[in-house]
Design a protein around this motif. Sequence first.
Motif, PDB file in Angstrom:
ATOM      1  N   PHE A  44       0.971  -1.272   0.137  1.00 44.30           N
ATOM      2  CA  PHE A  44      -0.067  -0.170  -0.089  1.00 44.30           C
ATOM      3  C   PHE A  44       0.937   1.291  -0.044  1.00 44.30           C
ATOM      4  O   PHE A  44       2.042   1.241   0.331  1.00 44.30           O
ATOM      5  N   GLY A  45       0.497   2.398  -0.263  1.00 43.68           N
ATOM      6  CA  GLY A  45       1.114   3.559  -0.409  1.00 43.68           C
ATOM      7  C   GLY A  45       2.005   3.764  -1.467  1.00 43.68           C
ATOM      8  O   GLY A  45       3.089   4.385  -1.001  1.00 43.68           O
ATOM      9  N   ALA A  46       1.880   2.859  -2.510  1.00 43.11           N
ATOM     10  CA  ALA A  46       3.009   2.848  -3.503  1.00 43.11           C
ATOM     11  C   ALA A  46       2.231   3.122  -4.830  1.00 43.11           C
ATOM     12  O   ALA A  46       1.549   2.249  -4.971  1.00 43.11           O
ATOM     13  N   ALA A  47       3.145   3.407  -5.805  1.00 42.57           N
ATOM     14  CA  ALA A  47       2.454   3.398  -6.905  1.00 42.57           C
ATOM     15  C   ALA A  47       2.169   2.144  -7.671  1.00 42.57           C
ATOM     16  O   ALA A  47       1.623   2.064  -8.407  1.00 42.57           O
ATOM     17  N   ASN A  48       3.103   1.170  -7.253  1.00 46.79           N
ATOM     18  CA  ASN A  48       3.105  -0.258  -7.673  1.00 46.79           C
ATOM     19  C   ASN A  48       2.241  -1.321  -7.065  1.00 46.79           C
ATOM     20  O   ASN A  48       2.372  -2.338  -6.960  1.00 46.79           O
ATOM     21  N   ALA A  49       1.699  -0.533  -6.037  1.00 45.99           N
ATOM     22  CA  ALA A  49       0.757  -1.547  -5.223  1.00 45.99           C
ATOM     23  C   ALA A  49      -0.054  -2.371  -6.013  1.00 45.99           C
ATOM     24  O   ALA A  49      -0.226  -3.383  -5.400  1.00 45.99           O
ATOM     25  N   PHE A  50      -1.031  -1.850  -6.768  1.00 49.64           N
ATOM     26  CA  PHE A  50      -2.191  -2.700  -7.470  1.00 49.64           C
ATOM     27  C   PHE A  50      -1.141  -3.900  -8.382  1.00 49.64           C
ATOM     28  O   PHE A  50      -1.559  -4.909  -8.179  1.00 49.64           O
ATOM     29  N   ALA A  51      -0.196  -3.506  -8.972  1.00 49.43           N
ATOM     30  CA  ALA A  51       0.643  -4.652  -9.730  1.00 49.43           C
ATOM     31  C   ALA A  51       1.258  -5.552  -8.927  1.00 49.43           C
ATOM     32  O   ALA A  51       0.941  -6.806  -9.035  1.00 49.43           O
ATOM     33  N   PHE A  52       1.621  -5.082  -7.669  1.00 50.77           N
ATOM     34  CA  PHE A  52       2.081  -6.114  -6.617  1.00 50.77           C
ATOM     35  C   PHE A  52       1.323  -6.863  -6.161  1.00 50.77           C
ATOM     36  O   PHE A  52       1.221  -8.028  -5.976  1.00 50.77           O
ATOM     37  N   ASN A  53       0.116  -6.232  -5.631  1.00 49.19           N
ATOM     38  CA  ASN A  53      -1.063  -7.245  -5.140  1.00 49.19           C
ATOM     39  C   ASN A  53      -1.662  -8.208  -6.161  1.00 49.19           C
ATOM     40  O   ASN A  53      -1.995  -9.269  -5.909  1.00 49.19           O
ATOM     41  N   ALA A  54      -1.958  -7.768  -7.318  1.00 46.68           N
ATOM     42  CA  ALA A  54      -2.251  -8.633  -8.494  1.00 46.68           C
ATOM     43  C   ALA A  54      -1.435  -9.797  -8.677  1.00 46.68           C
ATOM     44  O   ALA A  54      -1.943 -10.854  -8.924  1.00 46.68           O
ATOM     45  N   GLU A  55      -0.313  -9.487  -8.869  1.00 47.22           N
ATOM     46  CA  GLU A  55       0.827 -10.472  -9.314  1.00 47.22           C
ATOM     47  C   GLU A  55       0.730 -11.570  -8.050  1.00 47.22           C
ATOM     48  O   GLU A  55       0.672 -12.835  -8.184  1.00 47.22           O
ATOM     49  N   LEU A  56       0.848 -11.136  -6.655  1.00 48.11           N
ATOM     50  CA  LEU A  56       0.766 -11.874  -5.436  1.00 48.11           C
ATOM     51  C   LEU A  56      -0.669 -12.663  -5.497  1.00 48.11           C
ATOM     52  O   LEU A  56      -0.493 -14.094  -5.168  1.00 48.11           O
ATOM     53  N   GLU A  57      -1.631 -12.201  -5.787  1.00 46.80           N
ATOM     54  CA  GLU A  57      -2.957 -12.712  -5.860  1.00 46.80           C
ATOM     55  C   GLU A  57      -2.811 -13.893  -6.736  1.00 46.80           C
ATOM     56  O   GLU A  57      -3.372 -15.028  -6.489  1.00 46.80           O
ATOM     57  N   MET A  58      -2.400 -13.640  -8.159  1.00 44.77           N
ATOM     58  CA  MET A  58      -2.438 -14.819  -9.010  1.00 44.77           C
ATOM     59  C   MET A  58      -1.492 -16.161  -8.420  1.00 44.77           C
ATOM     60  O   MET A  58      -1.582 -17.190  -8.794  1.00 44.77           O
ATOM     61  N   GLN A  59      -0.213 -15.493  -8.029  1.00 41.25           N
ATOM     62  CA  GLN A  59       0.579 -16.775  -7.540  1.00 41.25           C
ATOM     63  C   GLN A  59      -0.221 -17.353  -6.396  1.00 41.25           C
ATOM     64  O   GLN A  59       0.151 -18.718  -6.355  1.00 41.25           O
ATOM     65  N   ARG A  60      -0.819 -16.872  -5.479  1.00 40.48           N
ATOM     66  CA  ARG A  60      -1.455 -17.814  -4.381  1.00 40.48           C
ATOM     67  C   ARG A  60      -2.589 -18.496  -4.899  1.00 40.48           C
ATOM     68  O   ARG A  60      -2.911 -19.417  -4.203  1.00 40.48           O
ATOM     69  N   ASN A  61      -3.338 -18.367  -6.186  1.00 36.68           N
ATOM     70  CA  ASN A  61      -4.537 -18.783  -6.329  1.00 36.68           C
ATOM     71  C   ASN A  61      -4.562 -19.396  -7.586  1.00 36.68           C
ATOM     72  O   ASN A  61      -5.716 -19.726  -8.334  1.00 36.68           O
ATOM     73  N   ILE A  62      -3.472 -19.716  -8.233  1.00 40.73           N
ATOM     74  CA  ILE A  62      -3.336 -20.291  -9.426  1.00 40.73           C
ATOM     75  C   ILE A  62      -4.045 -21.615  -9.731  1.00 40.73           C
ATOM     76  O   ILE A  62      -4.666 -21.732 -10.553  1.00 40.73           O
ATOM     77  N   GLU A  63      -4.044 -22.381  -8.476  1.00 38.93           N
ATOM     78  CA  GLU A  63      -5.009 -23.582  -8.462  1.00 38.93           C
ATOM     79  C   GLU A  63      -6.290 -23.352  -8.617  1.00 38.93           C
ATOM     80  O   GLU A  63      -7.002 -24.167  -9.346  1.00 38.93           O
ATOM     81  N   ARG A  64      -6.770 -22.450  -7.751  1.00 38.24           N
ATOM     82  CA  ARG A  64      -8.054 -22.244  -7.829  1.00 38.24           C
ATOM     83  C   ARG A  64      -8.608 -21.555  -9.146  1.00 38.24           C
ATOM     84  O   ARG A  64      -9.764 -21.850  -9.760  1.00 38.24           O
ATOM     85  N   TYR A  65      -7.814 -20.626  -9.561  1.00 36.59           N
ATOM     86  CA  TYR A  65      -8.265 -19.943 -11.005  1.00 36.59           C
ATOM     87  C   TYR A  65      -8.337 -20.982 -11.941  1.00 36.59           C
ATOM     88  O   TYR A  65      -9.062 -20.876 -12.928  1.00 36.59           O
ATOM     89  N   ALA A  66      -7.051 -21.958 -12.057  1.00 35.00           N
ATOM     90  CA  ALA A  66      -7.136 -22.880 -13.165  1.00 35.00           C
ATOM     91  C   ALA A  66      -8.544 -23.830 -12.982  1.00 35.00           C
ATOM     92  O   ALA A  66      -9.008 -24.021 -13.914  1.00 35.00           O
ATOM     93  N   PHE A  67      -8.842 -24.228 -11.713  1.00 38.59           N
ATOM     94  CA  PHE A  67     -10.099 -25.001 -11.532  1.00 38.59           C
ATOM     95  C   PHE A  67     -11.310 -24.055 -12.129  1.00 38.59           C
ATOM     96  O   PHE A  67     -12.116 -24.748 -12.814  1.00 38.59           O
ATOM     97  N   LEU A  68     -11.452 -22.794 -11.849  1.00 38.62           N
ATOM     98  CA  LEU A  68     -12.546 -21.914 -12.389  1.00 38.62           C
ATOM     99  C   LEU A  68     -12.559 -22.039 -13.940  1.00 38.62           C
ATOM    100  O   LEU A  68     -13.748 -22.145 -14.688  1.00 38.62           O
ATOM    101  N   ARG A  69     -11.400 -21.903 -14.421  1.00 43.25           N
ATOM    102  CA  ARG A  69     -11.305 -21.896 -15.971  1.00 43.25           C
ATOM    103  C   ARG A  69     -11.587 -23.589 -16.365  1.00 43.25           C
ATOM    104  O   ARG A  69     -12.349 -23.461 -17.532  1.00 43.25           O
ATOM    105  N   TRP A  70     -11.405 -24.339 -15.714  1.00 45.12           N
ATOM    106  CA  TRP A  70     -12.023 -25.628 -16.202  1.00 45.12           C
ATOM    107  C   TRP A  70     -13.466 -25.664 -16.152  1.00 45.12           C
ATOM    108  O   TRP A  70     -14.217 -26.345 -16.898  1.00 45.12           O
ATOM    109  N   GLY A  71     -14.108 -25.202 -14.953  1.00 49.87           N
ATOM    110  CA  GLY A  71     -15.597 -25.201 -14.838  1.00 49.87           C
ATOM    111  C   GLY A  71     -16.269 -24.227 -15.813  1.00 49.87           C
ATOM    112  O   GLY A  71     -17.186 -24.553 -16.383  1.00 49.87           O
ATOM    113  N   GLN A  72     -15.816 -23.304 -16.163  1.00 52.93           N
ATOM    114  CA  GLN A  72     -16.155 -22.365 -17.411  1.00 52.93           C
ATOM    115  C   GLN A  72     -16.162 -22.938 -18.592  1.00 52.93           C
ATOM    116  O   GLN A  72     -17.195 -22.678 -19.526  1.00 52.93           O
TER     117      GLN A  72
END
Length: 889
Positions: free
Chosen positions: A139-167
């Motif tokens: 937070f409090g930094a210009a790259n906060a969004f990019a950093f949090n989005a990248e970390l979100e994808m790393q943490r949740n890649i299994e869940r998101y791949a599962f949702l892509r299968w469901g789709q």
Amino acid sequence: MSSESNNSFSTRATLNVGRDKFDIFRLEALERSGIGKPSRLPFSLKVLLENLLRHEDDRFVHAADIWALAAWEAASLAEKEISFMPARVLLQDFTGVPAVVDLAAMREAMRKLGGDPKKINPLLPAELVIDHSVQVDKFGAANAFAFNAELEMQRNIERYAFLRWGQKGFQNFRVVPPDTGICHQVNLEYLARVVFSHQQNGARVAFPDSLVGTDSHTTMVNSLGVFGWGVGGIEAEAAMLGQPLSMLIPAVVGFKLHGRLPEGATATDLVLTVTEILRRKGVVGKFVEFFGTGLSSLTLPDRATIANMAPEYGATMGFFPVDAETLAYLRFTGRKEENVLLVEAYMKEQGLFRTDETPDPIFSDQLELDLAKVVPTMAGPKRPQDSVPLTQAKTSFDKLVGASPKHVSVESNGDRFELSDGSVVIAAITSCTNTSNPSLMLGAGLLAKKAVERGLTSKPWVKTSFAPGSKVVTDYIEKAGLWPALESLGFHLVGYGCTTCIGNSGPLPDAIGKAIKDNNLVAVSVLSGNRNFEGRINPLCRANYLASPPLVVAYALAGRMDIDIVNEPLGADKAGRPVFLRDIWPTPQEVESTMRSSVTRDMFLKEYADVFTGDAHWRALPIPEGDLYAWDSKSTYIKHPTFFENMPRTPAALSNLRNLRPLAVLGDSVTTDHISPAGSIPADSPAGKYLVSHGVLPKDFNSYGARRGNHEVMMRGTFANIRLRNLLAPGTEGGWTVHQPGGEQMTIYDAAMKYRDENAPLLVIAGKEYGSGSSRDWAAKGTILLGVRAVLAESYERIHRSNLVGMGVLPLEFLPGETPASLGLTGLETFDIEGLAQNFEPKKKMMVRARDANGKEKAFMAVARVDTPFEVAYFQHGGILQYVLRQML
């Protein structure tokens, strides 16, 4: 439900809209035939009546149901059960992932029982928006969004791949990828149809949009005249599979609004005022419908703010009829003109279009509010219904802390400062409740601009964040030129998602967190959210206040809660002169002018043009193949659940419950946040130990919400909230209990497993409003997985009671005037529950027998809150999903 109505009342007719023709089920035809007075019904019940007419099939909907609703009498509400079939289902990822996991498991069970797995498929449009997984790590930094989005994808890649299968694997299932928006704001701005149309036997049928959602704030879309509310994931799954929702015809409380909001008051102040009024009135299980000339002074986003918080004021819905403002909003947000014309023609033809001259409907009860009397307001420190006028916020907080607040010196990130009881350590512009409202968001930006111009800064101990519910918000903040000021105060974009409002506030800086812990400080969060229950926002924030986005910025400037923010200065300008809140508060004219010049229709068209496409990360995710999901035994995110293990084709007969041991004895207002796993996973908790044993490092734990597709994690986190107080383990906080009869203290999970090994069924005893809060299906799923067969409480919140039934847990309610204390129950007894084995029926009175260690027995009656015949059937099958599965064999 069947796709063709019996049309017993000959209401099917043709509606011409330009060159297009639609079949509709005309409400006026009932009244012409002498069947009730639909024209005087509340608008919400008119929509429900049309739903019955369209789905009349003599199986779920009967002619008598239509008669009963058309002839609805506000004064005498008979308990009449009806079936409601939504047009679509809305999901967010925390509740949506386990729903898709269950559907995948049902396909597996269907195969094992000899059926066709492909029958397990959404029959209604189901749309899932990934919004619950992003966390404010940076937070409090210009790259906060990019950093949090990248970390979100790393943490949740299994869940998101599962949702892509469901789709890919399920029909009628679409996913809005991460970093796009919050489901309710996306629903409001894009997904909501208001009027549906589809082909049926060669004809185009038009009907009102309706939905259920796996989030309690689904009611936000009631502001568009869309009928629907939040349900548990279990009910949503059943709806996707073509099962109607069973409900009793509700009471409808009319809330009359007149006048206009005064200068200085916002839609947030209004909704917090409304929430307190309606909580005091008592509207749980009822529809609330807003009417009166005051509606014409409220913008659609203002109405959305009010409708969003229906769960907080306890109502099933907070409904606004369609009117000219609705049509203007649909056009402004980029809906196609032919769809808007259909909405207008349909609603006017059906008597569902409101004007200031519309006669007041007949309601079960009424309240009234002069908008001019609304004042700037906050709510806290622990409940959204506890509103406090801004002028009294300091006094209210001082009562919480007492006469001698603690102070401690801290050094963090190169700054030295003093923390104390009342220090605001989180200031978050968050939640669709307010981020869907341009006047509030631009108001925050304008206040920030004036503050910066006067030389004010946010205090260095405040974790600031800006997390809107749609990319349109960042577009208009950019066009208004307000980013520099917001970022100067630390309100950088951190993500598009629920973030702080659902507990994804992320960790506080180490030195600040340590100071709070070591000195037991009463640290404060101020957020523009809808929930502030204890332990929800951040484990280290014991006081949490809901406020408008401009006030969030103001408290970041003040840095403390123990300030008379109306009369004391927020700071000093460059010349040393005091700067007060009134000096930087934007005028209504400034906000209106900025909105007109900065918010455009083109922004909505641009941001929603490819809303299902996602970024490069999303598009590059691997998609597993096949109609049956290939479960990975090594996955710690997605596990094959045990709900259908060893399930016979025919359910066993119900039997009485014997020798239940209380797992927990709880007080009043225990929320689903207390019950359901939420927030971060402590390394020393049963869930943390499980993950470590499977090779997951604590830094990679992610949150409970992200792990909802793994029942092993979730059951270990059930009843593990750090603020839970179990009276069986006095002096403790968190997931502790004692195992009987020996009295050994241990975690609730460990005790449950020990009882399971002893073949001892379990009971939970609770006070009033058990299960209030978000519609967390894991609060019920985790309960049954721990071995709890029944809950005995003084009263229940609507969704959680329904979810317990949906998972095969018996919700029992003490008779009026009786409580655990009045009956002398300690929780050290063993319990028998009698009445299941013979003639089990809705709301049956059951005999409960409690025996202490000496064999002394207390017997009393309790009501089985299995409220409808359909719920009885679900309970007899062991749950709603088992019922649906057997129906599809």
